[in-house]
Design a protein around this motif. Structure first.
Motif, PDB file in Angstrom:
ATOM      1  N   LYS A 404      15.237 -31.803  -5.459  1.00 24.64           N
ATOM      2  CA  LYS A 404      15.025 -30.359  -5.443  1.00 24.64           C
ATOM      3  C   LYS A 404      16.182 -29.660  -4.729  1.00 24.64           C
ATOM      4  O   LYS A 404      16.583 -28.553  -5.113  1.00 24.64           O
ATOM      5  N   GLU A 407      18.877 -29.468  -7.309  1.00 23.55           N
ATOM      6  CA  GLU A 407      18.506 -28.603  -8.426  1.00 23.55           C
ATOM      7  C   GLU A 407      18.424 -27.137  -8.000  1.00 23.55           C
ATOM      8  O   GLU A 407      18.771 -26.233  -8.763  1.00 23.55           O
ATOM      9  N   ARG A 408      17.944 -26.905  -6.771  1.00 28.75           N
ATOM     10  CA  ARG A 408      17.750 -25.538  -6.297  1.00 28.75           C
ATOM     11  C   ARG A 408      18.925 -25.048  -5.457  1.00 28.75           C
ATOM     12  O   ARG A 408      18.822 -24.013  -4.791  1.00 28.75           O
ATOM     13  N   GLN A 410      20.251 -26.083  -2.691  1.00 25.69           N
ATOM     14  CA  GLN A 410      19.958 -25.930  -1.269  1.00 25.69           C
ATOM     15  C   GLN A 410      21.073 -26.487  -0.387  1.00 25.69           C
ATOM     16  O   GLN A 410      21.094 -26.218   0.810  1.00 25.69           O
TER      17      GLN A 410
END
Length: 671
Positions: A404, A407-408, A410
């Motif tokens: 994540k 993908e995000r 961060q």
């Protein structure tokens, strides 16, 4: 006249012969039996001399035999005394006796040796011996001796004494009293034996049986016995008990990189810190070379695993407070052989009675909780729950979090400037990854990089860092900012990718970046593993025009022959040398040697971890031109670097320049 001469001669000859025999006997010489034969009165005289001679010989033989026997007895007595003294010396056994009417006693030579004294240094008296004991022990022993002076008997005891040389000794006494026919005690005698070595041997045997030889903490067997005893007490009193299971994260890497000696040193320091984290109401780990009969609620189970028992818990959350103290203590850098080693820990907690009613069950569940803490990213603690049997689910959760983050978007990069102290300008930056987690905030790489490596995501993250670094170089160039170099530190899996050279070449082409502005940093340990493949990769990267740097130089293998053969452009002096160089002649000498070595080989030198003006000035005087550290600037986002470049900010190193103050904790881990 002739007749008279013959008569006198014939009469005097036997008499002269008798006188001659008598003189021979008087002189103690041997006389032949034939010489005692004669005629008439002279013959009688010779016979008398013969009897006298025989009596004298017999007496002489008896005297010689008596003297020989006496000498033999004296020799035997001397040998017996010598053997007794030798036996007492070997047994460390001295003897003494005291006539009650005398103020002093007799002490044997061995007793003086046991007390490390000589007869000229001390008086052989009871008070002299009592002065070597602790006051309470001396009072007790004195009362026993006085009782023996009143009533015949014997007593045995052990005492700790401080000999005349100041050393502590353990001695065994045996004292007995002797009485006369009327029952009055007239004499005391006894022995004293030095049993210090025996007691130390017994303690060592006990330590080996019940304690870990490296850290001195109780081993698994002893710990489980004590935990079982603690649970039994808690069962009667209705109290709660917590068992904690602790494992050092990625400890194997320390052994593989620095060797087992460094690993052992780290384990001993970890044991010491763990003992300090246990509450005052709990037991503290004992010293390794002085085991006692006290219980301990901290133990080492083997390898890098430790346990602790917390007693008299008011609520389970109290165990969490102790776990947080442990995690904080273990996260502090370990100073091992001049290196700062950061080793975190994972802690599992199981609480009696809800998590188990026996020592084995409680410890097993704490172990399970510890593995759950590792799966959640290490450097944390977990309480045992019944659903912890599913480890696969936990791994998927961790992997999902990291996926994540990618993908995000961060992950972010911060950049720490490298300063050319000759010009005062920023000559380059090092790209440092951060994880901006929505719940946990901005996380340093030490909190997640090792986890990403463990679950196989490190190469993906490394590729992301390389791409973002190249993209940032293009953005700064397009903004019209002065060109600076960009350093990217590659982990071992990323460096060993078979397509690493192709990937770097593609990124340089994609973002139209000048290859000489990109620097790839790798540690010595990475480069020295599979040297042939490493040499090939480095050569191909050099052919692309990429600059190559050895990170943390001086802390790994430091093979000078390979350093000469590798196509290296830059050496980075490890921060451990920089931190210690002021006030530490050895660290300063090493830093100076690295500078001299790099200069002679035509390599660029960068000192990392520069945090004070003294360090910067000393490095400058050594000839180091490039520096990086909190003294100049901490890692900052890309827009702050752009502002520094556009403003032409100059970092001038002058004696008047004040040293900056940073928030607590920033200097602990600058990357």
């Amino acid at each position: 006249i002739w007749f008279v001469y013959r008569m006198v001669r014939d009469w005097s000859r036997p008499l002269n012969f008798a006188v001659s025999v008598a003189d021979t006997i008087a002189a103690g010489r041997e006389v032949n039996e034939t010489e005692f034969q004669g005629q008439h009165d002279i013959g009688n005289l010779l016979q008398s001399l013969s009897g006298m001679y025989k009596s004298l010989k017999r007496y002489r033989a008896e005297v010689e035999a008596s003297q020989s026997g006496l000498q033999e007895k004296i020799q035997q007595l001397s040998e017996s005394k010598s053997s007794l003294a030798e036996a007492q010396r070997l047994a460390r056994l001295g003897n003494w006796h005291w006539d009650c009417t005398s103020p002093t006693a007799y002490w044997s030579d061995e007793m003086y040796r046991i007390l490390s004294a000589s007869p000229s240094e001390c008086e052989p008296a009871l008070q002299t011996y009592l002065a070597l004991m602790e006051p309470r022990s001396a009072e007790n022993f004195d009362s026993k001796v006085k009782e023996l002076t009143r009533v015949a008997g014997s007593v045995s005891d052990e005492q700790n004494i401080r000999a005349f040389d100041g050393n502590q000794r353990v001695v065994h006494h045996h004292v007995s009293s002797q009485a006369n026919a009327s029952g009055q005690v007239i004499r005391l005698c006894g022995t004293i034996q030095d049993i210090t070595a025996r007691r130390h041997a017994e303690q060592e045997i006990r330590r080996l049986a019940l304690y870990d030889g490296l850290t001195g903490l109780p081993n698994r067997r002893y710990f489980l016995d004590q935990l079982e005893h603690t649970i039994a007490q808690a069962r009667r009193s209705g109290e709660q008990v917590a068992a904690m299971f602790l494992d050092l994260d990625r400890f194997k890497r320390i052994n593989d990189t620095l060797g087992h000696a460094a690993g052992d040193a780290l384990l001993k320091e970890a044991a010491r810190r763990l003992g300090q984290c246990v509450r005052d109401s709990d037991y503290v780990a004992r010293e390794p070379n002085e085991p006692t009969d006290d219980e301990s609620n901290v133990a080492r189970l083997g390898g890098d695993e430790f346990t602790a028992t917390l007693v008299d818990l008011k609520r389970p959350q109290d165990a969490a407070k102790v776990a947080l103290r442990i995690l904080h203590a273990m996260s502090e850098p370990f100073q091992i052989d001049g290196n700062d080693l950061v080793v975190t820990a994972s802690v599992g907690i199981a609480v009696y009675p809800q998590d188990g009613d026996s020592a084995e069950v409680l410890l097993k569940n704490a172990d399970t909780a510890m593995y759950r803490a590792k799966e959640l990213g290490k450097n944390t603690y977990q309480f045992f729950t019944e659903d912890m049997n599913s480890t696969a689910f936990a791994k998927l959760t961790l992997e999902s979090e990291l996926q994540k983050a990618l993908e995000r978007d961060q992950f972010v990069l911060h950049y720490q400037p490298k300063i050319d102290i000759h010009s005062g300008k920023i000559a380059g930056v090092e790209a440092l990854i951060r994880w901006s987690h929505p719940e946990w905030g901005l996380m340093a790489p030490g909190q997640f990089i090792a986890l990403a490596e463990e679950i196989g995501l490190i190469t993906v993250i490394g590729s992301w860092v390389m791409e973002r670094a190249c993209c940032q170089l293009k953005q700064w160039r397009d903004a019209g900012l002065p060109p600076i170099s960009m350093a990217v530190n590659l982990a071992s899996p990323s460096f060993r990718q078979p397509n690493l050279v192709h990937q770097v070449g593609a990124l340089l082409k994609c973002y139209d970046v000048d290859a000489k502005l990109l620097q790839i940093e790798a540690t010595e340990s990475i480069m020295m593993t599979d040297v042939v493949t490493t040499m090939k990769t480095l050569t191909q990267l050099r052919e692309l025009g990429v600059k190559l740097s050895i990170d943390d130089f001086g802390t790994g293998y430091s093979s000078l022959s390979y350093l000469r053969r590798f196509p290296i452009d830059q050496l980075k002096i490890d921060r451990s040398f920089v931190i210690d160089m002021v006030g530490n002649a050895d660290a300063a000498a090493i830093a100076g040697a690295i500078v001299s070595l790099g200069t002679s080989l035509g390599l660029e030198l960068v000192a990392e971890g520069v945090e004070t003006q003294q360090q910067a000035c000393l490095l400058r005087d050594m000839g180091c031109r490039m520096m990086q550290g909190y003294y100049f600037a901490r890692p900052v986002p890309a827009d702050e670097i752009a502002a520094l470049l556009s403003n032409g900010t100059s970092f001038v190193l002058t004696p008047q320049q004040p040293e900056p103050e940073y928030p607590a904790g920033l200097t602990a881990e600058y990357a």
